[in-house]
Design a protein around this motif. Structure first.
Motif: not given
Lengths: 203, 203
Positions: A32, A112, A171-172, A175-177, B32, B65, B109-115, B117
């Motif tokens: 980023k 990704n 991946n999980l 992305t901290e899942r 995006k 989300m 959005l749910m699984f590939n975007s940074e959570k 925090m």
DNA sequence: TGAAAATATGAACAGTGTTCATTATATTTG
DNA sequence: CAAATATAATGAACACTGTTCATATTTTCA
């Protein structure tokens, strides 16, 4: 012609310098934080100059991707020489996870980020690399299937099964899942899961 | 108090309108293409106004989300009522893949975007939802393990195995890395792979 | 030395998220 | 009702992003 050659070399050198700068920014600020302006600043040229050496940012990312694949290959190389197919698969999986966890930014870039479809020629090359990797995995799967006498298992499907497993795990984790499953020590959890996967699949 | 209440309602309404606009932009232009300015334009307010109703863009993404998780749940709901554990797992996997392929932007959005925090409280809620989902899968795995008499398999590890499989598959499909394996018809390839996975794991 | 070719850049365009002083509107109070 | 206050909305700015292009500088060659 000596002059023209030196010119060529100079040009290639600057191209390399730009890529090295891009690499160091990738490692310092992540995918980023990688921007044309940062690269330009780093090599002490104007942003516009970058475009004399690369078509656009995608091209730079693509070159970085190739560097990443080489790095990943170095992670794999030890395991590939393993003779026993199941052990080889296990080693490749371990190396994949290790690379994914240790080289997050590289992995991000390689798996990704949107594939830059603009450079079709370049992409085909890269496909070749990926396809060769996948073909090797599939061939090893075939060996394992034969050795263990697994019936009705297609080696390419099994290879995809394995790939999606480790890719999904990495991946999980990234992305901290994975905190859903276990709060701490993603590395240990991933290795434990890989072990269990191997035992379940190649029992 | 009637007036104050109406005020509150109005405020909540605009918040909702903003979210609906955000949703429609997500579906139209992808993750995006989702920008504060586009949202503001859509609801015919100034960009700055958005910040009177949401702390930042992350908060909006977070609310989206939650909408996405509800949608995903609706995909799963049928399979959850299935009594046979293996069939239930298969159904959940199929639904997961279907959702991933059909609702790419939501999945992204749910699984590939940074959570984000920043919103820890919100994140915990969401964790709850995710943890409940995972707990259900793990419980189903336990049933399957017992039923099939699988030995030495931990249900949470097996659940993670399954999750990373389908997650990996969807991810590889979305980032167009599956073309390495097979040029066309990702959906068919994924279903075929899921079938093979199920057979391999629960044989 | 002067023309031509190669190289580099400043400035601009159209975007992005975000903040804040200012303005407009609505509500409450004297 | 008018004035004071509280609420709501915004324009303009900041610091970024990728990219383009006319202009300026440097280098090469006759």
């Amino acid at each position: 012609m000596g002059l023209a050659e030196r010119k060529e070399r100079d040009k290639a050198e600057l191209k390399d310098t730009i890529l090295e700068a891009a690499k160091s920014i990738l490692l310092k600020h992540g995918i980023k934080g990688l921007s044309i302006r940062k690269i330009a600043n780093n090599v002490e040229y104007s942003p516009a100059t970058i475009y004399l050496y690369f078509k656009d940012k995608d091209e730079i990312m693509h070159e970085l991707m190739e560097m990443g694949f080489k790095l990943m290959n170095s992670y794999m190389s030890e395991s590939i020489s393993e003779l026993d197919p199941v052990k080889r698969i296990n080693g490749i999986g371990k190396a994949y996870i290790k690379f994914g966890l240790e080289k997050k930014d590289w992995y991000d870039l390689m798996f990704n980020s949107e594939k830059p479809m603009k450079h079709i020629e370049k992409c085909l090359e890269e496909w070749d690399e990926g396809m060769a990797m996948f073909a090797l995995l599939a061939a090893t799967c075939k060996q394992a299937i034969d050795k263990l006498g697994l019936q009705g298992v297609n080696e390419r499907i099994l290879a995809l099964h394995l790939w999606s497993c480790v890719h999904g795990l990495v991946n999980l984790a990234q992305t901290e899942r994975l905190e859903i499953v276990e709060q701490n020590n993603a590395k240990e959890l991933l290795e434990k899961t890989l072990d269990s996967m191997m035992k379940t699949i190649f029992r």
